[in-house]
Design a protein around this motif. Structure first.
Motif, PDB file in Angstrom:
ATOM      1  N   GLN A 287       0.828  -1.195   0.000  1.00  0.00           N
ATOM      2  CA  GLN A 287       0.000   0.000   0.000  1.00  0.00           C
ATOM      3  C   GLN A 287       0.873   1.261   0.000  1.00  0.00           C
ATOM      4  O   GLN A 287       0.601   2.216  -0.733  1.00  0.00           O
ATOM      5  N   GLU A 288       1.922   1.271   0.794  1.00  0.00           N
ATOM      6  CA  GLU A 288       2.821   2.429   0.836  1.00  0.00           C
ATOM      7  C   GLU A 288       3.549   2.613  -0.497  1.00  0.00           C
ATOM      8  O   GLU A 288       3.715   3.733  -0.971  1.00  0.00           O
ATOM      9  N   MET A 289       3.984   1.516  -1.098  1.00  0.00           N
ATOM     10  CA  MET A 289       4.698   1.622  -2.368  1.00  0.00           C
ATOM     11  C   MET A 289       3.797   2.150  -3.476  1.00  0.00           C
ATOM     12  O   MET A 289       4.271   2.790  -4.401  1.00  0.00           O
ATOM     13  N   ARG A 290       2.513   1.902  -3.365  1.00  0.00           N
ATOM     14  CA  ARG A 290       1.568   2.373  -4.386  1.00  0.00           C
ATOM     15  C   ARG A 290       1.222   3.845  -4.232  1.00  0.00           C
ATOM     16  O   ARG A 290       0.675   4.440  -5.151  1.00  0.00           O
ATOM     17  N   LYS A 291       1.505   4.440  -3.091  1.00  0.00           N
ATOM     18  CA  LYS A 291       1.083   5.815  -2.811  1.00  0.00           C
ATOM     19  C   LYS A 291       1.695   6.846  -3.735  1.00  0.00           C
ATOM     20  O   LYS A 291       1.008   7.530  -4.456  1.00  0.00           O
ATOM     21  N   ASP A 292       2.981   6.996  -3.659  1.00  0.00           N
ATOM     22  CA  ASP A 292       3.604   8.092  -4.406  1.00  0.00           C
ATOM     23  C   ASP A 292       5.050   7.777  -4.764  1.00  0.00           C
ATOM     24  O   ASP A 292       5.939   8.569  -4.541  1.00  0.00           O
ATOM     25  N   GLY A 293       5.249   6.611  -5.310  1.00  0.00           N
ATOM     26  CA  GLY A 293       6.597   6.244  -5.713  1.00  0.00           C
ATOM     27  C   GLY A 293       7.132   7.191  -6.767  1.00  0.00           C
ATOM     28  O   GLY A 293       6.379   7.734  -7.564  1.00  0.00           O
ATOM     29  N   PRO A 294       8.432   7.421  -6.766  1.00  0.00           N
ATOM     30  CA  PRO A 294       9.031   8.381  -7.674  1.00  0.00           C
ATOM     31  C   PRO A 294       9.039   7.923  -9.128  1.00  0.00           C
ATOM     32  O   PRO A 294       8.955   8.725 -10.034  1.00  0.00           O
ATOM     33  N   ASP A 295       9.134   6.644  -9.345  1.00  0.00           N
ATOM     34  CA  ASP A 295       9.166   6.095 -10.692  1.00  0.00           C
ATOM     35  C   ASP A 295       8.219   4.906 -10.718  1.00  0.00           C
ATOM     36  O   ASP A 295       8.547   3.836 -10.203  1.00  0.00           O
ATOM     37  N   PRO A 296       7.026   5.090 -11.285  1.00  0.00           N
ATOM     38  CA  PRO A 296       6.021   4.024 -11.233  1.00  0.00           C
ATOM     39  C   PRO A 296       6.511   2.681 -11.773  1.00  0.00           C
ATOM     40  O   PRO A 296       6.146   1.645 -11.234  1.00  0.00           O
ATOM     41  N   LEU A 297       7.329   2.683 -12.814  1.00  0.00           N
ATOM     42  CA  LEU A 297       7.808   1.411 -13.364  1.00  0.00           C
ATOM     43  C   LEU A 297       8.765   0.715 -12.419  1.00  0.00           C
ATOM     44  O   LEU A 297       8.679  -0.493 -12.202  1.00  0.00           O
ATOM     45  N   LEU A 298       9.695   1.465 -11.832  1.00  0.00           N
ATOM     46  CA  LEU A 298      10.629   0.854 -10.893  1.00  0.00           C
ATOM     47  C   LEU A 298       9.922   0.410  -9.624  1.00  0.00           C
ATOM     48  O   LEU A 298      10.204  -0.659  -9.079  1.00  0.00           O
ATOM     49  N   MET A 299       9.003   1.229  -9.138  1.00  0.00           N
ATOM     50  CA  MET A 299       8.259   0.847  -7.936  1.00  0.00           C
ATOM     51  C   MET A 299       7.375  -0.355  -8.231  1.00  0.00           C
ATOM     52  O   MET A 299       7.161  -1.193  -7.361  1.00  0.00           O
ATOM     53  N   ALA A 300       6.881  -0.469  -9.458  1.00  0.00           N
ATOM     54  CA  ALA A 300       6.067  -1.633  -9.835  1.00  0.00           C
ATOM     55  C   ALA A 300       6.870  -2.918  -9.674  1.00  0.00           C
ATOM     56  O   ALA A 300       6.327  -3.940  -9.253  1.00  0.00           O
ATOM     57  N   ASP A 301       8.159  -2.878  -9.980  1.00  0.00           N
ATOM     58  CA  ASP A 301       9.019  -4.048  -9.771  1.00  0.00           C
ATOM     59  C   ASP A 301       9.090  -4.408  -8.291  1.00  0.00           C
ATOM     60  O   ASP A 301       9.059  -5.585  -7.925  1.00  0.00           O
ATOM     61  N   ASN A 302       9.194  -3.404  -7.432  1.00  0.00           N
ATOM     62  CA  ASN A 302       9.231  -3.659  -5.988  1.00  0.00           C
ATOM     63  C   ASN A 302       7.895  -4.218  -5.503  1.00  0.00           C
ATOM     64  O   ASN A 302       7.870  -5.121  -4.660  1.00  0.00           O
ATOM     65  N   ILE A 303       6.812  -3.691  -6.020  1.00  0.00           N
ATOM     66  CA  ILE A 303       5.488  -4.186  -5.640  1.00  0.00           C
ATOM     67  C   ILE A 303       5.333  -5.637  -6.071  1.00  0.00           C
ATOM     68  O   ILE A 303       4.869  -6.487  -5.303  1.00  0.00           O
ATOM     69  N   GLU A 304       5.729  -5.924  -7.288  1.00  0.00           N
ATOM     70  CA  GLU A 304       5.651  -7.297  -7.792  1.00  0.00           C
ATOM     71  C   GLU A 304       6.488  -8.237  -6.933  1.00  0.00           C
ATOM     72  O   GLU A 304       6.058  -9.342  -6.594  1.00  0.00           O
ATOM     73  N   GLY A 305       7.688  -7.804  -6.562  1.00  0.00           N
ATOM     74  CA  GLY A 305       8.544  -8.623  -5.697  1.00  0.00           C
ATOM     75  C   GLY A 305       7.900  -8.859  -4.340  1.00  0.00           C
ATOM     76  O   GLY A 305       7.940  -9.978  -3.807  1.00  0.00           O
ATOM     77  N   ALA A 306       7.299  -7.822  -3.766  1.00  0.00           N
ATOM     78  CA  ALA A 306       6.631  -7.963  -2.465  1.00  0.00           C
ATOM     79  C   ALA A 306       5.466  -8.945  -2.560  1.00  0.00           C
ATOM     80  O   ALA A 306       5.250  -9.761  -1.656  1.00  0.00           O
ATOM     81  N   ILE A 307       4.728  -8.883  -3.655  1.00  0.00           N
ATOM     82  CA  ILE A 307       3.613  -9.814  -3.848  1.00  0.00           C
ATOM     83  C   ILE A 307       4.129 -11.246  -3.946  1.00  0.00           C
ATOM     84  O   ILE A 307       3.531 -12.175  -3.383  1.00  0.00           O
ATOM     85  N   GLU A 308       5.253 -11.435  -4.602  1.00  0.00           N
ATOM     86  CA  GLU A 308       5.839 -12.779  -4.695  1.00  0.00           C
ATOM     87  C   GLU A 308       6.248 -13.289  -3.312  1.00  0.00           C
ATOM     88  O   GLU A 308       6.018 -14.455  -2.981  1.00  0.00           O
ATOM     89  N   PHE A 309       6.858 -12.418  -2.499  1.00  0.00           N
ATOM     90  CA  PHE A 309       7.215 -12.835  -1.137  1.00  0.00           C
ATOM     91  C   PHE A 309       5.962 -13.157  -0.332  1.00  0.00           C
ATOM     92  O   PHE A 309       5.946 -14.104   0.457  1.00  0.00           O
ATOM     93  N   LYS A 310       4.905 -12.392  -0.523  1.00  0.00           N
ATOM     94  CA  LYS A 310       3.640 -12.648   0.174  1.00  0.00           C
ATOM     95  C   LYS A 310       3.123 -14.040  -0.168  1.00  0.00           C
ATOM     96  O   LYS A 310       2.711 -14.790   0.709  1.00  0.00           O
ATOM     97  N   GLU A 311       3.184 -14.378  -1.453  1.00  0.00           N
ATOM     98  CA  GLU A 311       2.713 -15.705  -1.882  1.00  0.00           C
ATOM     99  C   GLU A 311       3.590 -16.815  -1.309  1.00  0.00           C
ATOM    100  O   GLU A 311       3.095 -17.877  -0.946  1.00  0.00           O
ATOM    101  N   MET A 312       4.889 -16.579  -1.207  1.00  0.00           N
ATOM    102  CA  MET A 312       5.801 -17.594  -0.689  1.00  0.00           C
ATOM    103  C   MET A 312       5.664 -17.792   0.815  1.00  0.00           C
ATOM    104  O   MET A 312       5.749 -18.920   1.297  1.00  0.00           O
ATOM    105  N   PHE A 313       5.493 -16.699   1.561  1.00  0.00           N
ATOM    106  CA  PHE A 313       5.627 -16.782   3.007  1.00  0.00           C
ATOM    107  C   PHE A 313       4.331 -16.621   3.794  1.00  0.00           C
ATOM    108  O   PHE A 313       4.342 -16.727   5.015  1.00  0.00           O
ATOM    109  N   SER A 314       3.195 -16.373   3.135  1.00  0.00           N
ATOM    110  CA  SER A 314       1.931 -16.257   3.861  1.00  0.00           C
ATOM    111  C   SER A 314       1.490 -17.633   4.327  1.00  0.00           C
ATOM    112  O   SER A 314       1.682 -18.639   3.649  1.00  0.00           O
ATOM    113  N   ASP A 315       0.858 -17.629   5.492  1.00  0.00           N
ATOM    114  CA  ASP A 315       0.366 -18.912   6.048  1.00  0.00           C
ATOM    115  C   ASP A 315      -0.876 -19.359   5.333  1.00  0.00           C
ATOM    116  O   ASP A 315      -1.683 -18.697   4.899  1.00  0.00           O
TER     117      ASP A 315
END
Length: 112
Positions: free
Chosen positions: A84-112
């Protein structure tokens, strides 16, 4: 901005330094130290607090550090908050999109 080696600091130092930080660089340094030297929940909370203090271009660094945190701690702790924070006002939407995608992948790997 240049990354520096994370300093070994304790929880009370992290809390005090985040509260008194006067620059984005200091906030990022403290958050990185917390990730490397503190337990998962405390480090995640410190990283989230860093998002509350930094606006603009340096939020991209926080996005990168978030992926480091999630991977190092093998966790999905606060991942929805980070996304949610990364989606707010990232300086470069494309680069921040990579971070968001990575976070989503970690969520899928480590969520119970």
């Amino acid at each position: 901005m240049k990354y520096v080696s994370p300093k070994s600091i304790n929880k009370s130092d992290v809390t005090a330094r985040l509260k008194n930080a006067t620059s984005d660089e200091e906030v990022i340094d403290v958050a990185l130290s917390a990730i490397y030297h503190c337990d998962t929940h405390f480090a995640g909370d410190a990283l989230f607090e860093a998002y509350q203090k930094i606006l603009g271009a340096n939020r991209l660094y926080l996005g990168n550090i978030t992926q480091t945190f999630l991977g190092m701690h093998s966790t999905a702790y606060r991942v929805d908050d980070f996304i949610q924070e990364m989606r707010k006002d990232g300086p470069d939407p494309l680069l921040m999109a990579d971070n968001i995608e990575g976070a989503i992948e970690f969520k899928e790997m480590f969520s119970d």
